[in-house]
Write a protein that holds these residues in place. Structure first.
Motif, short mmCIF file in Angstrom:
data_model
loop_
_atom_site.label_atom_id
_atom_site.label_comp_id
_atom_site.label_asym_id
_atom_site.label_seq_id
_atom_site.Cartn_x
_atom_site.Cartn_y
_atom_site.Cartn_z
N GLU A 43 0.82 -1.21 0.00
CA GLU A 43 0.00 0.00 0.00
C GLU A 43 0.85 1.26 0.00
OE1 GLU A 43 -3.66 1.48 -0.63
OE2 GLU A 43 -3.13 -0.65 -0.43
N LYS A 44 2.01 1.20 0.61
CA LYS A 44 2.91 2.35 0.63
C LYS A 44 3.35 2.72 -0.79
CE LYS A 44 7.22 4.03 2.71
NZ LYS A 44 8.37 3.66 3.58
N LEU A 45 3.63 1.71 -1.60
CA LEU A 45 4.04 1.95 -2.98
C LEU A 45 2.91 2.60 -3.78
CD1 LEU A 45 6.33 1.35 -5.12
CD2 LEU A 45 4.96 -0.65 -5.74
N PHE A 46 1.68 2.09 -3.58
CA PHE A 46 0.54 2.66 -4.30
C PHE A 46 0.25 4.10 -3.85
CE2 PHE A 46 -0.66 -1.91 -4.97
CZ PHE A 46 -0.55 -1.87 -6.34
N ASN A 47 0.48 4.39 -2.60
CA ASN A 47 0.29 5.76 -2.10
C ASN A 47 1.29 6.71 -2.76
OD1 ASN A 47 -1.83 5.08 -0.43
ND2 ASN A 47 -0.53 4.75 1.38
N LYS A 48 2.51 6.24 -2.94
CA LYS A 48 3.53 7.06 -3.60
C LYS A 48 3.18 7.28 -5.07
CE LYS A 48 7.54 6.00 -0.70
NZ LYS A 48 8.90 5.38 -0.68
N ILE A 67 -4.80 3.45 -10.31
CA ILE A 67 -4.38 2.70 -9.12
C ILE A 67 -5.18 1.41 -8.98
CG2 ILE A 67 -4.25 2.71 -6.59
CD1 ILE A 67 -2.15 4.49 -7.81
N ASN A 68 -6.50 1.50 -9.13
CA ASN A 68 -7.35 0.32 -8.97
C ASN A 68 -7.06 -0.74 -10.03
OD1 ASN A 68 -8.66 1.38 -6.73
ND2 ASN A 68 -10.31 2.31 -7.94
N ILE A 89 1.55 0.37 -16.44
CA ILE A 89 0.95 1.69 -16.20
C ILE A 89 0.99 2.53 -17.47
CG2 ILE A 89 1.23 3.85 -14.93
CD1 ILE A 89 2.12 2.11 -12.54
N LYS A 90 2.10 2.45 -18.19
CA LYS A 90 2.21 3.16 -19.46
C LYS A 90 1.12 2.71 -20.43
CE LYS A 90 5.36 3.68 -23.40
NZ LYS A 90 6.71 3.36 -23.95
N ALA A 91 0.88 1.40 -20.49
CA ALA A 91 -0.14 0.86 -21.39
C ALA A 91 -1.54 1.29 -20.98
CB ALA A 91 -0.05 -0.67 -21.42
N GLU A 92 -1.81 1.33 -19.68
CA GLU A 92 -3.13 1.73 -19.20
C GLU A 92 -3.39 3.22 -19.46
OE1 GLU A 92 -5.72 0.02 -18.14
OE2 GLU A 92 -4.54 -1.78 -18.55
N MET A 93 -2.36 4.03 -19.36
CA MET A 93 -2.52 5.46 -19.63
C MET A 93 -2.73 5.71 -21.12
SD MET A 93 0.10 7.11 -16.79
CE MET A 93 -0.53 8.79 -16.86
N LEU A 94 -2.14 4.85 -21.96
CA LEU A 94 -2.41 4.93 -23.40
C LEU A 94 -3.87 4.60 -23.68
CD1 LEU A 94 -1.60 5.20 -26.38
CD2 LEU A 94 -0.82 2.81 -26.29
N LYS A 95 -4.40 3.61 -22.99
CA LYS A 95 -5.80 3.22 -23.17
C LYS A 95 -6.77 4.36 -22.85
CE LYS A 95 -5.27 -1.75 -22.27
NZ LYS A 95 -5.61 -2.86 -21.34
N ILE A 96 -6.37 5.20 -21.91
CA ILE A 96 -7.22 6.35 -21.54
C ILE A 96 -7.29 7.35 -22.69
CG2 ILE A 96 -7.37 8.37 -20.02
CD1 ILE A 96 -6.22 6.60 -17.78
N LEU A 97 -6.18 7.51 -23.41
CA LEU A 97 -6.11 8.53 -24.46
C LEU A 97 -6.61 8.07 -25.82
CD1 LEU A 97 -2.64 10.22 -23.76
CD2 LEU A 97 -4.90 10.91 -22.96
N LEU A 98 -6.51 6.79 -26.10
CA LEU A 98 -6.87 6.30 -27.44
C LEU A 98 -8.31 6.65 -27.87
CD1 LEU A 98 -5.09 2.83 -27.62
CD2 LEU A 98 -4.67 4.81 -29.08
N PRO A 99 -9.31 6.56 -26.98
CA PRO A 99 -10.69 6.87 -27.43
C PRO A 99 -10.91 8.32 -27.86
CG PRO A 99 -10.72 5.57 -25.41
CD PRO A 99 -9.30 6.01 -25.62
#
Length: 314
Positions: A43-48, A67-68, A89-99
């Motif tokens: 959890e400490k890593l996810f908080n950072k 995060i989820n 994380i890089k791939a998930e952030m790309l998924k946010i932008l593609l649409p």
């Protein structure tokens, strides 16, 4: 062998990387430094991670989504060390932008193709109009700029200057103080002269000013009355430097008149380019262009993959 088209693509990508270096430092390098060591996933890593994303203006809602999803990925794959998460994380952030990577289609049988430009003062509306006009001119389209900003001193002179730089036509009637009347006349002129694209400027307004918002609604009504013309694009110009305040701006404008496209300016001058993820995730409105620089050529089609690769260093 690398052909000329690929050379041009690589050249643009390297240019984009330079322009987005502040955002890259704030997002990519911070996350990379967090995950480069084989730290235990806890959890400490996810908080950072959450802290890094919020500081970069990714926004609380979008940050929680990332995060989820990452937590679920860790659990599903039984991951134990953090070095395995960076590419995910890089791939998930790309998924946010593609649409929201949807280019503006200006091919329209009914002339003119009408673009209504809106936004608050100081976001770079007039400069963006000049860049858009030149961009379309290079595509061999005739362009008319309608000066509908009747509030700001010097607005007409500035837009006229951009019309000359971009080889565009210009329309303004000093006898008319109503911006909807000026734009109505500009549509009539564009139709008569068979001009391909009409870009209409409007007065910069605070998104929470009721009277100015009502004037904007009037402009849209008047355009529709001109021989049943439609507004092909209602484009909101957003200054990336204002961060999360742009969320409030977009919501108010969209609720009142319906935004169909976004252009983001000054993306090269901020370390908080993460706002683009919030805009994409919360509204799903097409991001048409990015403005990176002051030259008339500094307007670029938004490409999600190029953007991600420019800010993330593997």
């Amino acid at each position: 062998m690398i052909n000329e088209k690929n050379k041009k693509k690589i050249g643009f990508f390297n240019y984009l990387k330079k322009k987005l270096i502040k955002t890259s430092k704030n997002i990519s390098k911070e996350i990379f430094n967090l995950f480069k060591k084989k730290n235990n996933i806890n959890e400490k890593l996810f908080n950072k991670l959450q802290e890094k994303l919020i500081i970069s203006d990714v926004g609380i809602h979008t940050t929680k989504k990332i995060i989820n999803l990452t937590k679920k990925y860790v659990k599903l794959n039984n991951l134990e060390n953090s070095s395995q998460l960076y590419k995910y994380i890089k791939a998930e952030m790309l998924k946010i932008l593609l649409p929201v990577e949807i280019p503006l289609n200006i091919n329209n049988n009914k002339k003119p193709f009408i673009i209504l430009i809106i936004g608050v003062n100081g976001v770079g509306k007039t400069t963006t109009i000049g860049k858009l006009a030149y961009y379309f001119y290079k595509k061999q389209k005739s362009v008319l700029l309608a000066s509908g900003d009747t509030f700001r001193a010097g607005a007409h002179e500035q837009l006229f200057s951009w019309s000359k730089k971009s080889n565009s036509f210009f329309m303004y009637n000093s006898k008319k103080k109503d911006s909807s009347a000026i734009i109505f006349d500009a549509i009539s002129k564009a139709k008569k002269e068979k001009i391909d694209i009409l870009i209409a400027d409007t007065s910069g307004r605070l998104h929470n000013n009721f009277l100015l918002m009502e004037e904007l609604k009037k402009i849209t009504r008047v355009i529709k009355k001109n021989n049943n013309m439609i507004i092909n694009e209602i484009m909101l110009i957003i200054d990336s430097n204002i961060g999360q305040n742009s969320i409030n701006q977009l919501k108010t404008f969209h609720d009142n008149i319906g935004i169909t496209g976004i252009t983001i300016t000054k993306i090269d001058g901020t370390a908080k380019g993460g706002i683009i993820f919030s805009l994409a995730n919360e509204f799903n409105i097409p991001i048409r262009y990015l403005c990176c620089g002051e030259k008339i050529t500094d307007l670029y089609l938004f490409n999600a993959k190029d953007f991600i690769n420019a800010i993330f260093t593997d």
